[in-house]
Design a protein around this motif. Structure first.
Motif, short mmCIF file in Angstrom:
data_model
loop_
_atom_site.label_atom_id
_atom_site.label_comp_id
_atom_site.label_asym_id
_atom_site.label_seq_id
_atom_site.Cartn_x
_atom_site.Cartn_y
_atom_site.Cartn_z
N TYR A 154 -17.86 8.18 55.66
CA TYR A 154 -16.80 8.34 54.66
C TYR A 154 -15.41 8.00 55.17
O TYR A 154 -14.52 7.66 54.38
CB TYR A 154 -16.84 9.78 54.13
N ALA A 155 -15.17 8.06 56.46
CA ALA A 155 -13.83 7.87 57.01
C ALA A 155 -13.22 6.53 56.61
O ALA A 155 -12.07 6.47 56.16
CB ALA A 155 -13.85 8.01 58.53
N GLU A 156 -13.96 5.47 56.79
CA GLU A 156 -13.43 4.15 56.47
C GLU A 156 -13.24 3.96 54.97
O GLU A 156 -12.26 3.34 54.54
CB GLU A 156 -14.32 3.07 57.06
N SER A 157 -14.13 4.50 54.19
CA SER A 157 -14.00 4.42 52.73
C SER A 157 -12.75 5.16 52.27
O SER A 157 -11.98 4.66 51.44
CB SER A 157 -15.25 5.00 52.07
N ALA B 209 -10.10 5.84 54.03
CA ALA B 209 -8.93 5.11 54.52
C ALA B 209 -8.62 3.89 53.66
O ALA B 209 -7.46 3.50 53.52
CB ALA B 209 -9.16 4.67 55.98
N LYS B 210 -9.62 3.32 53.08
CA LYS B 210 -9.45 2.13 52.25
C LYS B 210 -8.98 2.47 50.84
O LYS B 210 -8.20 1.73 50.25
CB LYS B 210 -10.78 1.38 52.18
N ASP B 211 -9.45 3.59 50.30
CA ASP B 211 -9.27 3.88 48.87
C ASP B 211 -8.25 4.95 48.52
O ASP B 211 -7.70 4.94 47.42
CB ASP B 211 -10.61 4.29 48.25
N TYR B 212 -7.99 5.89 49.42
CA TYR B 212 -7.16 7.04 49.08
C TYR B 212 -5.68 6.74 49.32
O TYR B 212 -5.28 6.41 50.43
CB TYR B 212 -7.58 8.26 49.91
N VAL B 213 -4.90 6.84 48.26
CA VAL B 213 -3.46 6.58 48.34
C VAL B 213 -2.74 7.87 48.73
O VAL B 213 -2.96 8.92 48.13
CB VAL B 213 -2.93 6.06 46.98
N ILE B 214 -1.89 7.78 49.75
CA ILE B 214 -1.18 8.94 50.29
C ILE B 214 0.31 8.82 49.98
O ILE B 214 0.96 7.85 50.40
CB ILE B 214 -1.41 9.06 51.81
N ALA B 215 0.83 9.80 49.26
CA ALA B 215 2.26 9.78 48.91
C ALA B 215 3.13 9.75 50.16
O ALA B 215 4.16 9.06 50.19
CB ALA B 215 2.59 10.99 48.05
N GLY B 216 2.73 10.48 51.19
CA GLY B 216 3.50 10.55 52.43
C GLY B 216 3.57 9.23 53.18
O GLY B 216 4.34 9.09 54.13
N LEU B 217 2.77 8.27 52.75
CA LEU B 217 2.81 6.93 53.35
C LEU B 217 3.45 5.94 52.38
O LEU B 217 3.19 4.74 52.44
CB LEU B 217 1.40 6.46 53.72
N GLY B 218 4.25 6.46 51.47
CA GLY B 218 4.93 5.58 50.52
C GLY B 218 3.99 5.02 49.46
O GLY B 218 4.20 3.91 48.99
N GLY B 219 2.96 5.79 49.12
CA GLY B 219 2.02 5.33 48.10
C GLY B 219 1.06 4.27 48.60
O GLY B 219 0.57 3.45 47.84
N ALA C 209 0.39 12.18 58.19
CA ALA C 209 0.34 12.12 56.72
C ALA C 209 -1.03 12.54 56.21
O ALA C 209 -1.13 13.25 55.21
CB ALA C 209 0.69 10.71 56.25
N VAL C 210 -2.09 12.13 56.91
CA VAL C 210 -3.45 12.54 56.53
C VAL C 210 -3.57 14.06 56.64
O VAL C 210 -4.09 14.72 55.73
CB VAL C 210 -4.52 11.85 57.42
N CYS C 211 -3.05 14.64 57.72
CA CYS C 211 -3.12 16.09 57.92
C CYS C 211 -2.36 16.86 56.85
O CYS C 211 -2.76 17.96 56.47
CB CYS C 211 -2.58 16.45 59.31
N GLN C 212 -1.29 16.29 56.35
CA GLN C 212 -0.53 16.93 55.28
C GLN C 212 -1.26 16.82 53.94
O GLN C 212 -1.12 17.68 53.08
CB GLN C 212 0.86 16.32 55.16
N GLU C 213 -2.03 15.78 53.79
CA GLU C 213 -2.72 15.50 52.53
C GLU C 213 -3.99 16.33 52.36
O GLU C 213 -4.31 16.77 51.27
CB GLU C 213 -3.04 14.01 52.45
N VAL C 214 -4.74 16.50 53.44
CA VAL C 214 -6.01 17.22 53.41
C VAL C 214 -6.02 18.31 54.46
O VAL C 214 -5.21 18.31 55.37
CB VAL C 214 -7.21 16.26 53.62
N ASP C 215 -6.94 19.24 54.32
CA ASP C 215 -7.03 20.36 55.24
C ASP C 215 -7.79 19.97 56.49
O ASP C 215 -9.02 20.10 56.55
CB ASP C 215 -7.71 21.54 54.53
N VAL C 216 -7.09 19.46 57.48
CA VAL C 216 -7.69 19.02 58.73
C VAL C 216 -7.76 20.21 59.69
O VAL C 216 -6.81 20.96 59.82
CB VAL C 216 -6.88 17.86 59.36
N ASP C 217 -8.91 20.35 60.36
CA ASP C 217 -9.10 21.41 61.34
C ASP C 217 -7.97 21.37 62.38
O ASP C 217 -7.59 20.29 62.85
CB ASP C 217 -10.44 21.20 62.03
#
Length: 64
Positions: free
Chosen positions: A18-21, A23-33, A52-60
């Motif tokens: 799922y990681a690559e998918s 990274a390809k599909d999920y738009v992150i506001a913290g990365l300027g959309g 930005a990923v850590c802010q977007e999702v609950d990363v351990d």
């Protein structure tokens, strides 16, 4: 952060398939959309993207 470390953390959090998918599909506001892939292609530092990923999702906390 090295790119290999970034991808290792992505795979540990999201799973190998799922990681690559995500990274390809999920738009992150913290990365300027942008997606992770778009941000990497545009030269954004892996550490900034990971934050930005850590802010977007609950990363351990061990992966932060």
């Amino acid at each position: 952060m090295r790119l290999t470390d970034f991808w290792n953390r992505m795979r540990r959090h999201f799973g190998e398939a799922y990681a690559e998918s995500w990274a390809k599909d999920y738009v992150i506001a913290g990365l300027g959309g942008r997606t992770v892939e778009q941000a990497l292609a545009e030269g954004v530092a892996a550490k900034q993207i990971w934050q930005a990923v850590c802010q977007e999702v609950d990363v351990d906390s061990r992966l932060r």
